[in-house]
Design a protein around this motif. Structure first.
Motif, short mmCIF file in Angstrom:
data_model
loop_
_atom_site.label_atom_id
_atom_site.label_comp_id
_atom_site.label_asym_id
_atom_site.label_seq_id
_atom_site.Cartn_x
_atom_site.Cartn_y
_atom_site.Cartn_z
N TYR A 61 0.82 -1.22 0.00
CA TYR A 61 0.00 0.00 0.00
C TYR A 61 0.85 1.26 0.00
O TYR A 61 0.33 2.37 -0.16
N GLY A 62 2.15 1.12 0.21
CA GLY A 62 3.01 2.29 0.28
C GLY A 62 2.85 3.08 1.56
O GLY A 62 3.16 4.27 1.63
N HIS A 63 2.35 2.41 2.61
CA HIS A 63 2.20 3.07 3.92
C HIS A 63 3.50 3.00 4.72
O HIS A 63 4.22 2.00 4.63
N PRO A 64 3.79 4.03 5.49
CA PRO A 64 3.11 5.33 5.53
C PRO A 64 3.50 6.16 4.31
O PRO A 64 4.64 6.10 3.84
N THR A 65 2.59 6.95 3.84
CA THR A 65 2.83 7.71 2.61
C THR A 65 3.78 8.88 2.89
O THR A 65 3.84 9.39 4.02
N PRO A 66 4.52 9.31 1.88
CA PRO A 66 5.40 10.49 2.05
C PRO A 66 4.65 11.70 2.57
O PRO A 66 5.18 12.49 3.35
N GLU A 67 3.40 11.86 2.14
CA GLU A 67 2.60 13.01 2.57
C GLU A 67 2.42 13.02 4.08
O GLU A 67 2.57 14.06 4.74
N VAL A 68 2.11 11.86 4.65
CA VAL A 68 1.90 11.77 6.10
C VAL A 68 3.20 12.00 6.85
O VAL A 68 3.25 12.73 7.85
N LEU A 69 4.28 11.40 6.35
CA LEU A 69 5.58 11.58 7.00
C LEU A 69 6.01 13.04 6.98
O LEU A 69 6.54 13.57 7.96
N GLU A 70 5.77 13.72 5.85
CA GLU A 70 6.14 15.14 5.75
C GLU A 70 5.34 15.97 6.75
O GLU A 70 5.88 16.89 7.38
N THR A 71 4.05 15.65 6.90
CA THR A 71 3.22 16.39 7.85
C THR A 71 3.73 16.22 9.27
O THR A 71 3.85 17.19 10.04
N LEU A 72 4.05 14.98 9.65
CA LEU A 72 4.53 14.72 11.00
C LEU A 72 5.89 15.37 11.25
O LEU A 72 6.14 15.95 12.31
N GLU A 73 6.77 15.29 10.26
CA GLU A 73 8.10 15.90 10.41
C GLU A 73 8.03 17.41 10.46
O GLU A 73 8.83 18.07 11.14
N LYS A 74 7.05 17.98 9.75
CA LYS A 74 6.89 19.43 9.74
C LYS A 74 6.63 19.97 11.15
O LYS A 74 7.11 21.05 11.52
N PHE A 75 5.90 19.17 11.96
CA PHE A 75 5.59 19.58 13.32
C PHE A 75 6.50 18.91 14.34
O PHE A 75 6.17 18.87 15.53
N ASP A 76 7.64 18.40 13.86
CA ASP A 76 8.68 17.85 14.73
C ASP A 76 8.14 16.72 15.63
O ASP A 76 8.45 16.65 16.82
N VAL A 77 7.34 15.85 15.04
CA VAL A 77 6.80 14.70 15.77
C VAL A 77 7.75 13.52 15.58
O VAL A 77 8.14 13.20 14.45
N GLU A 78 8.14 12.89 16.67
CA GLU A 78 9.02 11.73 16.56
C GLU A 78 8.19 10.51 16.16
O GLU A 78 7.18 10.19 16.80
#
Length: 770
Positions: free
Chosen positions: A721-738
């Protein structure tokens, strides 16, 4: 050394303990023990000298349990030339053998998984060249076997390392391997296969499965549920070849050959000397078979040459000899159990011999055998059933008097006409089914086991010390002292089993089950155990859930943590990757509460026919509170039926150790938007990312509002499925979520008291205490 070989064996045992537990304090303890024996005149110079040699030689000779060769093999495709050093095993699922690479001398496990539809056509033309001792050239890329990815899960890599195998190579096509030649032992392995095929062709599948297990040591055809029950009740030794089997063979031979005047006693003994090693090969070469066979052969030979050695001396010599011939054999659980039980029975022979009643003698032997293996039973299987001592008393005579002799008799009778075979087959089936049904009944009514992760090293030392005192006092009739030692042993076991009930530490575990969710919450002092989702894999043939996740991941963890029941099982929605293992949990465990949403498709529950105890069904919706002990779980959604299983996922908010958590099931961005509308002040420390990191979830506005510090993503390795998607990872990294992902970190545990810390099973985090 006559009469002192057990000191040499104990020295080897001390070396094994030192290596296995990587504890050099054993050297000091051993030297102090030897010094005490020498200076107080308990042991003469020769036994002292030999014991010292044994200890230091085997300390260097035995490899550590997870040691790897210093010569690393490249993972790139290459040609490997070597020799087959194991029997070639062919089952319905795979072909496998071990190749010793000629340059590095490393053992490589060669595996081939055929298409079932093409198995015969693919394998038969080339199978004749796959023989023990054959010289082969294999083309492919080696890889390290899989490690366990969850606590308490069976570690395949460690298992192979303990067997001396470092790499595996999975063949894509049988044309990638060419073999030629064989060695003498191949004749015995071929004969074994021919006998197995012959037996399976002459008897029903039911009878053949028991015959091949008991006579030939092949339990691959045994029913898995029967094997599970026998293991739970410490009856596994009955369906494996043991020393008692060898005793029955010797007795049968002597009766047929000597009592019927077919051979003289002298010739019968020589025949046994040659036959028993051959039988050990035909029986699969299990350590317990080699132990018993070599002991009988040694007794016969030593008596012929007028040497008199005690049973203890012979057992000690065989113990040392087998380890010398195979320096990884001590990691085999069958080897450990076989020698430990035999040693315990020898230790108690005076106590048992003082009883005239055969019934009480059998009870005493069963008691001693079960008590001596408790630490090993816990360390390997995390389970011990106290009532197994009584059940063994009932089952062992049945197998000893009826089943085992019949199985050996059926082998030569299998060459008779079908009319005789069918009669005996039907008789066995009729009687044996009733006994197995009786064991099933006992299992369903009286299954109250002790469960724990195992004995700490110091507890093992204390336990066996108390056991030796216990047997010493029993033998000398000092019953009050024996009672004290036995009581201390019992208290030690109970204390280890009860550890979770005295621990102020709570645990939240995100299991790595592949592409699916399974979370387990263990409250401090074992006040409650809560599970949120229990996903599984599914069969591509019928799309039904399989029990592999439960059997390989969840159940071993439950056992290791002493978990026998769940206070609450929350199933967020109906998808198999969230509920597939629930039916297997219900089958073997008690669940007090089953919690689903008001919009859950209850017809799914009707498929779960085998439920150990029907749970209380609780339907929840947004605004409800689930209370387990003093732990409150706030249900935030769903607040209405959204006509989709994912969108109707239960969303739970709670706190552990002052850290706030949000479990989101598979909700979409629409439901995330509803959540922040309904709870505008929603703020969490730990977010279970919805839908395995799919782009349908984890909206930027939602992350900005919730402001999590950690994101947990249960996701399969290299999933389609390609999970987790790059879009989700970018969102989490943008807000500095580990980010903690099961595909990268394996299972992830959060252990908390006043505060909490994350512990990834495979890799460490970039931070420390959180």
């Amino acid at each position: 050394m006559k009469g002192y070989w057990h000191f040499a064996a104990l020295a080897v045992g001390a070396a094994i303990v030192r290596i296995y537990f990587a504890n050099d304090w054993i050297i000091i303890v051993f030297l102090l023990w030897i010094s005490y024996l020498y200076f107080y005149g308990r042991l003469k110079k020769v036994p002292i000298f030999i014991s010292l040699i044994m200890f230091f030689f085997f300390s260097l000779y035995i490899p550590p349990p997870t040691s790897q060769s210093s010569t690393a093999l490249s993972s790139e495709t290459a040609h490997y030339i070597g020799e087959i050093v194991s029997p070639v095993q062919l089952t319905q699922d795979k072909l496998e053998f071990v190749l010793e690479e000629q340059h590095s001398k490393q053992n490589i496990l060669i595996l081939y998984f055929p298409d079932n539809n093409k198995q015969t056509a693919e394998i038969e033309p080339v199978l004749d060249s796959f023989k023990y001792g054959a010289s082969c050239m294999v083309s492919g890329s080696v890889e390290l076997p899989n490690k366990s990815r969850n606590p308490a899960q069976f570690d395949y890599r460690e298992y192979l390392l303990k067997s001396g195998i470092t790499y595996q190579l999975i063949l894509e096509d049988l044309t990638h391997v060419e073999c030629d030649g064989s060695k003498f032992l191949e004749r015995f392995y071929m004969l074994r296969e021919q006998l197995l095929n012959h037996v399976e062709s002459r008897f029903s599948a039911y009878t053949a499965s028991w015959l091949t297990a008991i006579v030939f040591g092949d339990d691959s055809k045994m029913d898995s549920e029967t094997e599970d029950i026998f293991q739970r009740w410490s009856l596994s030794h009955i369906i494996a070849i043991s020393g008692s089997n060898i005793g029955l063979i010797v007795a049968l031979f002597y009766f047929l050959l000597v009592k019927l005047n077919l051979l003289t006693q002298e010739k019968a003994q020589w025949l046994m000397v040659f036959f028993l090693p051959v039988y050990a090969l035909l029986a699969g070469g299990d350590p317990s078979v080699w132990r018993a066979s070599i002991m009988v052969v040694l007794f016969i030979l030593l008596n012929k040459f007028k040497f008199r050695f005690s049973y203890t001396d012979i057992l000690s010599i065989v113990f040392i000899l087998l380890i010398f011939l195979d320096n990884t054999i001590m990691y085999h659980v069958g080897f450990q159990l076989s020698f430990l039980v035999t040693f315990a029975i020898l230790l108690s022979k005076n106590w048992v011999g003082g009883t005239k009643s055969p019934f009480w003698q059998l009870l005493q032997i069963s008691f001693v055998s079960q008590m001596v293996i408790i630490p090993i039973q816990f360390n390997y299987f995390s389970i011990f059933q106290p009532l197994s001592i009584i059940l063994n008393l009932i089952v062992i005579p049945y197998f000893t008097v009826f089943v085992i002799p019949l199985m050996y008799i059926l082998v030569p009778l299998s060459f008779l006409p079908n009319v005789f075979i069918n009669l005996l087959d039907s008789l066995f089936f009729l009687i044996h089914q009733m006994i197995i049904a009786f064991i099933d009944l006992i299992d369903s009514v009286l299954y109250y086991p002790f469960l724990t992760s195992g004995f700490p090293f110091i507890a093992i030392i204390i336990y066996f010390g108390l056991f030796l005192l216990f047997m010493h006092d029993l033998e000398r009739g000092m019953l009050i002292k024996a009672f004290r030692s036995g009581l201390l042993m019992t208290l030690l076991i109970m204390g280890i089993v009860a550890r979770p009930y005295f621990s102020s530490e709570g645990t939240v575990t995100m299991f790595d089950i592949g592409q699916g969710d399974a979370f387990l919450i263990e409250l401090p002092y074992r006040k409650g155990v809560i599970m949120i989702d229990a996903g599984s894999r599914f069969s591509f043939e019928d799309m039904n859930p399989t029990d592999s996740v439960y059997q390989q991941i969840l159940r071993p963890y439950f056992y290791s943590r002493g978990i026998r029941e769940l206070d609450s099982l929350i199933l967020t929605h109906e998808d198999t990757d969230h509920i597939g293992s629930a039916e297997f949990i219900f089958k073997e465990m008690e669940v007090e509460q089953l919690i689903v949403s008001r919009y859950f498709d209850l017809s799914v529950l009707q498929k779960w026919s085998q439920i150990r105890k029907k749970p209380e069904l609780v339907l929840v919706k947004g605004g409800d509170i689930i209370t387990v002990s003093d732990q409150q779980l706030h249900v935030l959604a769903p607040d209405q039926d959204r006509a989709s299983s994912n969108e109707n996922s239960i969303v739970v908010f709670t706190e552990f150790g002052g850290v706030s958590w949000l479990f989101t099931g598979d909700i979409t961005k629409t439901e995330e938007s509803v959540l922040i509308q309904n709870y505008p002040n929603l703020s969490v420390d730990v977010l279970k990312v919805a839908h395995h990191g799919s782009s349908t979830s984890t909206d930027q506005d939602f992350i900005e509002t919730a402001d999590p510090r950690f994101a947990l993503i249960p996701v399969g390795v290299d999933n389609s499925y390609g999970h987790p998607t790059p879009e989700v990872l970018e969102t989490l990294e943008k807000f500095d979520v580990e980010i903690l992902r099961t595909d990268q970190h394996g299972a992830v545990q959060f252990k908390y008291d006043d505060g909490g810390t994350f512990f990834p099973f495979l890799h460490k985090l970039r931070g420390e205490d959180k």
